[in-house]
Design an enzyme around this catalytic site. Sequence first.
Site, PDB file in Angstrom:
ATOM      1  CG  ASP A  94       3.699  -4.929  -3.570  1.00 51.75           C
ATOM      2  OD1 ASP A  94       3.187  -3.911  -4.073  1.00 51.75           O
ATOM      3  OD2 ASP A  94       3.023  -5.839  -3.054  1.00 51.75           O
ATOM      4  CB  SER A 153      -3.153 -10.587  -3.380  1.00 51.31           C
ATOM      5  OG  SER A 153      -2.599 -10.277  -4.654  1.00 51.31           O
ATOM      6  CG  HIS A 167      -0.477  -6.299  -3.785  1.00 48.65           C
ATOM      7  ND1 HIS A 167       0.789  -6.871  -3.757  1.00 48.65           N
ATOM      8  CD2 HIS A 167      -1.341  -7.300  -4.107  1.00 48.65           C
ATOM      9  CE1 HIS A 167       0.692  -8.166  -4.042  1.00 48.65           C
ATOM     10  NE2 HIS A 167      -0.588  -8.441  -4.259  1.00 48.65           N
TER      11      HIS A 167
END
Length: 244
Positions: free
Chosen positions: A220, A71, A223
Site C-alpha cells: 500500500d 495503524s 505501512h
Amino acid sequence: MLKMKYKQLLVNYRNSARKIFTNFCYFLGVLLLLSCGSDSSKKETITEKTVVKTETTVSSSTKKIVFFGDSLTAGYGLDDINDAFPALIQATIDSLALNYTVINSGVSGETTSGGKNRINWVLNQKVDVFILELGANDGLRGVPLKETRENLQAIIDAVRKKNPQTKIVLVGMQLPPNMGQDYTNEFKTIFPQLASKNKLSLVPFLLKDVGGIPSLNQSDGIHPTVEGQKILAKNVWEILGPIL
C-alpha cells in the site's frame, strides 16, 4: 455448746472461701498472662506477614509505557504483532533489564478525534510514559488542521489531568505533497509546536528513513514492512531511551 459449734463452722467457711478466692485469682492471673503472650505472638506473626507482602508487591511492580496510536503503532499488515515497533522497543527494554512493560494501544484507522474519545478508558491504568502517535489519518482525510491540533491538545490534557507525573512523548508526522503545500506545511508544524507549548519530548518524524521508500513499505506504500518497523523503533528509541 451449739453456739460455739456454729462459730467454728463460720470460721471454717470463711477460711475455705478465702482459699478458693486466692486460687481463683492465681488461675485468672495465669490465664491473662497466657492470653497476652498468645496475642503478642499473633501480632508479631501478622506484622511479619505484612512486611513480606509489601516487599513482594514492591519488587514485582513494573512501570508502564503506553503506545497510543493508529495503524503504524498497531502493526497493520504484519504477520506477527511482535514485529511492530512497540514490541521491538520492549525487546530492547528487556535486553537492558529496565523495569518497564510496553502496552500497545494502537488502533488501525484511528484519528485524533477517535483517540480523544477513548483516552479516558486507556487511562484507567497507571501510565508512567505515554507515547502519543496520532494525526496521520487526519492529514490523509483532510481534517481541518485546527481540529487536529485541538484533539491532540485534549489528549495531552487528559493524560496530565490523570497523572501530572506521566512523561509524554509526542510523535511527529508528515504528509506527502499531494495534500497541497500549504496544508502539508502547516500539518508538519503542529507537532513541534505542541511539544514546545506543553514541554513534551518529541520524535521529529516517525517515518524518517522509511516513508516513501518502496522496499521498506508494504504494497500500500504507507505501512512499513518488518524491516521498516525496525527503523521506526530506532527513531522512537533515540528519544525514549534517554527518558527511561
